[in-house]
Design an enzyme around this catalytic site. Structure first.
Site, PDB file in Angstrom:
ATOM      1  N   TYR A  66      -4.473  -5.618   4.480  1.00  0.00           N
ATOM      2  CA  TYR A  66      -3.020  -5.621   4.678  1.00  0.00           C
ATOM      3  C   TYR A  66      -2.273  -6.222   3.484  1.00  0.00           C
ATOM      4  O   TYR A  66      -1.128  -6.645   3.636  1.00  0.00           O
ATOM      5  CB  TYR A  66      -2.671  -6.373   5.966  1.00  0.00           C
ATOM      6  CG  TYR A  66      -2.815  -5.532   7.222  1.00  0.00           C
ATOM      7  CD1 TYR A  66      -2.026  -4.400   7.427  1.00  0.00           C
ATOM      8  CD2 TYR A  66      -3.724  -5.865   8.218  1.00  0.00           C
ATOM      9  CE1 TYR A  66      -2.141  -3.626   8.574  1.00  0.00           C
ATOM     10  CE2 TYR A  66      -3.842  -5.092   9.373  1.00  0.00           C
ATOM     11  CZ  TYR A  66      -3.050  -3.978   9.540  1.00  0.00           C
ATOM     12  OH  TYR A  66      -3.164  -3.213  10.686  1.00  0.00           O
ATOM     13  N   ASN A  86      -0.198  -4.081  18.582  1.00  0.00           N
ATOM     14  CA  ASN A  86       0.264  -2.725  18.912  1.00  0.00           C
ATOM     15  C   ASN A  86      -0.841  -1.666  18.893  1.00  0.00           C
ATOM     16  O   ASN A  86      -0.610  -0.505  18.556  1.00  0.00           O
ATOM     17  CB  ASN A  86       1.451  -2.340  18.018  1.00  0.00           C
ATOM     18  CG  ASN A  86       1.107  -2.358  16.543  1.00  0.00           C
ATOM     19  OD1 ASN A  86      -0.038  -2.622  16.173  1.00  0.00           O
ATOM     20  ND2 ASN A  86       2.071  -2.056  15.703  1.00  0.00           N
ATOM     21  N   GLU A 137      -7.842   3.435   2.184  1.00  0.00           N
ATOM     22  CA  GLU A 137      -8.248   2.753   3.419  1.00  0.00           C
ATOM     23  C   GLU A 137      -9.599   3.272   3.933  1.00  0.00           C
ATOM     24  O   GLU A 137     -10.395   2.505   4.462  1.00  0.00           O
ATOM     25  CB  GLU A 137      -7.159   2.909   4.483  1.00  0.00           C
ATOM     26  CG  GLU A 137      -5.907   2.120   4.135  1.00  0.00           C
ATOM     27  CD  GLU A 137      -4.788   2.236   5.155  1.00  0.00           C
ATOM     28  OE1 GLU A 137      -3.776   1.536   4.985  1.00  0.00           O
ATOM     29  OE2 GLU A 137      -4.913   3.009   6.129  1.00  0.00           O
TER      30      GLU A 137
HETATM   31  P1  IDP Z   1       2.457   0.587  11.077  1.00  0.00           P
HETATM   32  O1  IDP Z   1       1.251  -0.096  11.658  1.00  0.00           O
HETATM   33  O2  IDP Z   1       3.208   1.375  12.131  1.00  0.00           O
HETATM   34  O3  IDP Z   1       2.152   1.397   9.855  1.00  0.00           O
HETATM   35  P2  IDP Z   1       3.599  -1.401   9.277  1.00  0.00           P
HETATM   36  O4  IDP Z   1       5.057  -1.499   8.950  1.00  0.00           O
HETATM   37  O5  IDP Z   1       2.693  -0.842   8.227  1.00  0.00           O
HETATM   38  O6  IDP Z   1       3.467  -0.576  10.649  1.00  0.00           O
HETATM   39  O7  IDP Z   1       3.123  -2.853   9.677  1.00  0.00           O
HETATM   40  C1  IDP Z   1       1.753  -3.153   9.826  1.00  0.00           C
HETATM   41  C2  IDP Z   1       1.558  -3.941  11.099  1.00  0.00           C
HETATM   42  O8  IDP Z   1       2.223  -5.184  10.968  1.00  0.00           O
HETATM   43  C3  IDP Z   1       2.183  -3.295  12.345  1.00  0.00           C
HETATM   44  O9  IDP Z   1       1.343  -2.346  12.969  1.00  0.00           O
HETATM   45  C4  IDP Z   1       2.389  -4.507  13.230  1.00  0.00           C
HETATM   46  O10 IDP Z   1       1.165  -4.890  13.857  1.00  0.00           O
HETATM   47  C5  IDP Z   1       2.785  -5.563  12.213  1.00  0.00           C
HETATM   48  N1  IDP Z   1       4.243  -5.617  12.066  1.00  0.00           N
HETATM   49  C6  IDP Z   1       5.032  -4.808  11.373  1.00  0.00           C
HETATM   50  N2  IDP Z   1       6.319  -5.162  11.444  1.00  0.00           N
HETATM   51  C7  IDP Z   1       6.335  -6.253  12.223  1.00  0.00           C
HETATM   52  C8  IDP Z   1       7.381  -7.100  12.668  1.00  0.00           C
HETATM   53  O11 IDP Z   1       8.568  -6.915  12.377  1.00  0.00           O
HETATM   54  N3  IDP Z   1       6.992  -8.145  13.457  1.00  0.00           N
HETATM   55  C9  IDP Z   1       5.702  -8.369  13.804  1.00  0.00           C
HETATM   56  N4  IDP Z   1       4.679  -7.572  13.399  1.00  0.00           N
HETATM   57  C10 IDP Z   1       5.007  -6.534  12.615  1.00  0.00           C
END
Ligand code: IDP
Ligand code: MG
Length: 146
Positions: free
Chosen positions: A51, A117, A131
């Site tokens: 990450y 999520n 990846e």
């Molecule tokens: P994605 O998984 O849908 O590609 P990304 O923006 O790449 O989303 O963010 C990676 C992971 O970081 C997300 O899946 C989520 O678990 C976490 N994340 C992203 N934005 C937030 C936030 O605003 N608050 C808390 N966790 C976040």
């Protein structure tokens, strides 16, 4: 249509809640094929490296801490437009939004918070390549001969 490969991770919350089968089923029902798969428990260093693009964001440390709470399933999915298809099947990053906009998506059904999520999916051909290589050697990916 382009046949692509993409990386999917079933995150520790969904593994812990016994949703591996439901999630794999969602991919298979949509026509994506699993060409590589393994379960592993990420080290802190691996999670930070995976990450790294988010380093400096407020959610980076909680994200890394969460990703090492339990085992994950990492998979390579193959199919037509697999990168966008996987993202569509996953649903929006925030499950609250996913429940509104994509009620049949994985995150709508199996995730409760933006922090935990359920799934990760590569977001472009470049990240898919990086990846996949992060977790799998070429010999560990099995072309579907039937
Ligand atoms: P994605 O998984 O849908 O590609 P990304 O923006 O790449 O989303 O963010 C990676 C992971 O970081 C997300 O899946 C989520 O678990 C976490 N994340 C992203 N934005 C937030 C936030 O605003 N608050 C808390 N966790 C976040
Ligand atoms: Mg992302």
């Amino acid at each position: 249509m382009t046949v692509e490969r993409t990386l999917s991770i079933i995150k520790p919350d969904a593994v812990g809640n016994n949703h591996i089968g439901d999630i794999v089923s969602a991919f298979e029902k949509a026509g994506l094929k699993i060409v590589a798969c393994k379960m592993l428990h990420l080290s802190k260093q691996q999670a930070e490296e995976f990450y790294a693009v988010h380093k400096g964001r407020p959610f980076f440390t909680p994200l890394v801490d969460f990703m090492i709470t339990g085992p994950v399933m990492v998979m390579v999915l193959e199919g037509n437009n697999a990168i966008a298809e996987n993202r569509r099947i996953m649903g929006e990053t925030n499950p609250v939004q996913a429940k509104e906009k994509s009620p049949h998506s994985i995150r709508a059904k199996f995730a409760n918070t933006i922090d935990e999520n359920a799934v990760h999916g590569s977001d472009s051909p470049e990240t898919a390549q990086t990846e996949i290589a992060f977790f799998f050697k070429n010999g560990e990916i099995c072309p579907r001969t039937r």
